[in-house]
Design a protein around this motif. Structure first.
Motif, PDB file in Angstrom:
ATOM      1  N   LEU A  50       0.773  -1.233   0.010  1.00 47.72           N
ATOM      2  CA  LEU A  50       0.038  -0.134  -0.096  1.00 47.72           C
ATOM      3  C   LEU A  50       0.854   1.294  -0.060  1.00 47.72           C
ATOM      4  N   ILE A  51       2.204   1.107   0.377  1.00 49.51           N
ATOM      5  CA  ILE A  51       2.773   2.283   0.681  1.00 49.51           C
ATOM      6  C   ILE A  51       4.102   2.349  -0.271  1.00 49.51           C
ATOM      7  N   THR A  52       4.251   1.128  -1.437  1.00 42.19           N
ATOM      8  CA  THR A  52       5.428   1.245  -2.021  1.00 42.19           C
ATOM      9  C   THR A  52       5.430   2.644  -2.864  1.00 42.19           C
ATOM     10  N   ASP A  53       6.710   2.766  -3.522  1.00 40.12           N
ATOM     11  CA  ASP A  53       6.716   3.868  -4.364  1.00 40.12           C
ATOM     12  C   ASP A  53       6.534   3.411  -5.932  1.00 40.12           C
ATOM     13  N   ASP A  54       6.396   2.304  -6.217  1.00 34.82           N
ATOM     14  CA  ASP A  54       5.918   1.864  -7.275  1.00 34.82           C
ATOM     15  C   ASP A  54       4.318   1.659  -7.541  1.00 34.82           C
ATOM     16  N   GLU A  55       4.043   2.606  -8.290  1.00 38.85           N
ATOM     17  CA  GLU A  55       2.405   2.823  -8.487  1.00 38.85           C
ATOM     18  C   GLU A  55       1.747   1.858  -9.005  1.00 38.85           C
ATOM     19  N   GLU A  56       2.441   1.038  -9.982  1.00 44.59           N
ATOM     20  CA  GLU A  56       2.044  -0.194 -10.727  1.00 44.59           C
ATOM     21  C   GLU A  56       1.660  -1.414  -9.579  1.00 44.59           C
ATOM     22  N   ILE A  57       2.315  -1.271  -8.476  1.00 42.39           N
ATOM     23  CA  ILE A  57       2.220  -2.238  -7.300  1.00 42.39           C
ATOM     24  C   ILE A  57       1.151  -1.764  -6.370  1.00 42.39           C
ATOM     25  N   ARG A  58       1.436  -0.495  -5.988  1.00 40.23           N
ATOM     26  CA  ARG A  58       0.435   0.070  -5.064  1.00 40.23           C
ATOM     27  C   ARG A  58      -0.957   0.356  -5.472  1.00 40.23           C
ATOM     28  N   LEU A  59      -1.361   0.416  -6.854  1.00 39.78           N
ATOM     29  CA  LEU A  59      -2.536   0.855  -7.186  1.00 39.78           C
ATOM     30  C   LEU A  59      -3.481  -0.597  -7.024  1.00 39.78           C
ATOM     31  N   PRO A  60      -2.907  -1.764  -7.613  1.00 36.31           N
ATOM     32  CA  PRO A  60      -3.777  -2.892  -7.366  1.00 36.31           C
ATOM     33  C   PRO A  60      -3.821  -3.445  -5.885  1.00 36.31           C
ATOM     34  N   ALA A  61      -3.213  -2.790  -5.008  1.00 38.79           N
ATOM     35  CA  ALA A  61      -2.734  -3.164  -3.741  1.00 38.79           C
ATOM     36  C   ALA A  61      -4.124  -2.601  -3.130  1.00 38.79           C
ATOM     37  N   TRP A  62      -4.295  -1.057  -3.542  1.00 35.94           N
ATOM     38  CA  TRP A  62      -5.346  -0.637  -3.071  1.00 35.94           C
ATOM     39  C   TRP A  62      -6.675  -0.931  -3.499  1.00 35.94           C
ATOM     40  N   ASN A  63      -6.578  -1.311  -4.746  1.00 34.77           N
ATOM     41  CA  ASN A  63      -7.882  -1.896  -5.350  1.00 34.77           C
ATOM     42  C   ASN A  63      -8.229  -3.329  -4.517  1.00 34.77           C
ATOM     43  N   THR A 102     -12.147   3.245  -6.371  1.00 32.14           N
ATOM     44  CA  THR A 102     -12.132   2.460  -5.262  1.00 32.14           C
ATOM     45  C   THR A 102     -12.596   3.577  -4.284  1.00 32.14           C
ATOM     46  N   VAL A 103     -12.657   4.784  -4.490  1.00 41.88           N
ATOM     47  CA  VAL A 103     -12.859   5.926  -3.470  1.00 41.88           C
ATOM     48  C   VAL A 103     -14.351   5.649  -2.817  1.00 41.88           C
ATOM     49  N   LYS A 104     -15.228   5.298  -3.560  1.00 38.52           N
ATOM     50  CA  LYS A 104     -16.550   5.004  -2.849  1.00 38.52           C
ATOM     51  C   LYS A 104     -16.567   3.987  -1.833  1.00 38.52           C
ATOM     52  N   ASP A 105     -15.920   2.823  -2.185  1.00 36.99           N
ATOM     53  CA  ASP A 105     -15.845   1.876  -1.304  1.00 36.99           C
ATOM     54  C   ASP A 105     -15.125   2.208  -0.053  1.00 36.99           C
ATOM     55  N   LEU A 106     -13.956   2.892  -0.238  1.00 43.10           N
ATOM     56  CA  LEU A 106     -12.715   3.309   0.904  1.00 43.10           C
ATOM     57  C   LEU A 106     -13.845   4.096   1.637  1.00 43.10           C
ATOM     58  N   ILE A 107     -14.933   5.245   1.106  1.00 36.00           N
ATOM     59  CA  ILE A 107     -15.416   5.949   2.024  1.00 36.00           C
ATOM     60  C   ILE A 107     -16.711   5.323   2.806  1.00 36.00           C
ATOM     61  N   ASP A 108     -17.275   4.213   2.336  1.00 34.10           N
ATOM     62  CA  ASP A 108     -18.147   3.456   2.688  1.00 34.10           C
ATOM     63  C   ASP A 108     -17.661   2.519   4.019  1.00 34.10           C
ATOM     64  N   ARG A 109     -16.287   2.176   3.857  1.00 33.29           N
ATOM     65  CA  ARG A 109     -15.626   1.282   4.942  1.00 33.29           C
ATOM     66  C   ARG A 109     -14.994   2.305   6.005  1.00 33.29           C
ATOM     67  N   GLY A 110     -15.048   3.258   5.941  1.00 30.54           N
ATOM     68  CA  GLY A 110     -14.731   4.243   6.857  1.00 30.54           C
ATOM     69  C   GLY A 110     -13.218   4.529   6.722  1.00 30.54           C
ATOM     70  N   ILE A 111     -12.555   4.004   5.705  1.00 28.33           N
ATOM     71  CA  ILE A 111     -10.956   4.125   5.537  1.00 28.33           C
ATOM     72  C   ILE A 111     -10.659   5.578   5.151  1.00 28.33           C
ATOM     73  N   ILE A 112     -11.671   6.046   4.305  1.00 27.07           N
ATOM     74  CA  ILE A 112     -11.760   7.785   4.114  1.00 27.07           C
ATOM     75  C   ILE A 112     -12.736   8.205   4.773  1.00 27.07           C
ATOM     76  N   GLY A 113     -12.622   9.212   5.479  1.00 29.57           N
ATOM     77  CA  GLY A 113     -13.623   9.723   6.418  1.00 29.57           C
ATOM     78  C   GLY A 113     -14.411  10.982   5.410  1.00 29.57           C
ATOM     79  N   LYS A 114     -15.907  11.137   5.772  1.00 29.89           N
ATOM     80  CA  LYS A 114     -16.487  11.889   4.813  1.00 29.89           C
ATOM     81  C   LYS A 114     -16.169  13.588   5.188  1.00 29.89           C
ATOM     82  N   ASP A 115     -15.351  13.734   6.508  1.00 32.75           N
ATOM     83  CA  ASP A 115     -15.044  15.019   6.906  1.00 32.75           C
ATOM     84  C   ASP A 115     -13.612  15.456   6.229  1.00 32.75           C
ATOM     85  N   GLU A 116     -13.030  14.513   5.260  1.00 29.25           N
ATOM     86  CA  GLU A 116     -11.675  14.577   4.773  1.00 29.25           C
ATOM     87  C   GLU A 116     -11.784  15.326   3.422  1.00 29.25           C
ATOM     88  N   ASP A 117     -12.112  16.710   3.409  1.00 30.98           N
ATOM     89  CA  ASP A 117     -12.501  17.494   2.318  1.00 30.98           C
ATOM     90  C   ASP A 117     -11.427  18.065   1.487  1.00 30.98           C
TER      91      ASP A 117
END
Length: 194
Positions: A50-63, A102-117
């Motif tokens: 999730l934190i690797t510098d390689d975005e081609e690895i990080r993106l599928p991990a977040w997905n 993935t944004v909607k699902d991360l918000i729905d699971r509380g990983i991204i807060g609705k107050d994080e504008d």
């Protein structure tokens, strides 16, 4: 024994191998080949993806995060501490469009807060036209999830209208598609487009 061999792939120091293995985890859990507690024991290896510098690895991990959270392998509160790395994906030209899936699902699971504008303001007003366009293309998510309200977004409409004057004909074309949605949502009115 086979499960143990697979677990060793999840912990591989080769990020390409580890990444591919993690993409199979939810299927193997569904088939009862792996147990959540077996996989949960090596979740630190996943967090590294999730934190690797390689975005081609990080993106599928977040997905993969949502499936792993839903299967009980990783708790949302542990993922939450890494969300800054996800926002970096949203801020990157090529990865931005894919990360929005993935944004909607991360918000729905509380990983991204609705107050994080603040990150969403930054995306909607980004100097990078590709990033800004992807954010405006996801206006429904931003509004429906309550991250920003209609009045806040209306206040940013000049950033959207700038896309309609882009030097890139492709961005202009895509912006017109988004304009229809923005008018129907009340962000823009027809006078803004004339």
């Amino acid at each position: 024994e086979d499960a143990e061999r697979f677990i060793s792939l999840l912990k591989s120091h080769d990020e390409d191998v580890s990444s591919c293995a993690w993409e199979y985890v939810t299927v193997l859990l569904d088939k009862k080949i792996l147990k959540p507690e077996e996989v949960s024991g090596v979740k630190d290896a996943f967090f590294q993806l999730l934190i690797t510098d390689d975005e081609e690895i990080r993106l599928p991990a977040w997905n993969s995060v949502i499936g792993l959270v839903d299967k009980g392998v990783i708790p949302p509160d542990q993922v939450r501490q890494y969300k800054g790395y996800f926002f970096q994906l949203l801020s990157d030209g090529w990865a931005s469009g894919y990360a929005w899936e993935t944004v909607k699902d991360l918000i729905d699971r509380g990983i991204i807060g609705k107050d994080e504008d603040k990150p969403f303001y930054s995306l909607l007003t980004s100097d990078n036209e590709s990033v800004r366009l992807h954010a405006w293309e996801n206006l429904d998510v931003i509004l429906n999830e309550g991250v920003l309200d209609l009045e806040e977004i209306k206040g940013l409409k000049e950033y959207f209208l700038g896309l309609m004057r882009s030097k890139s004909k492709f961005y202009r074309l895509d912006a017109w598609e988004v304009a229809v949605k923005a008018v129907s949502k009340g962000v823009l009115n027809l006078d803004d487009l004339i």
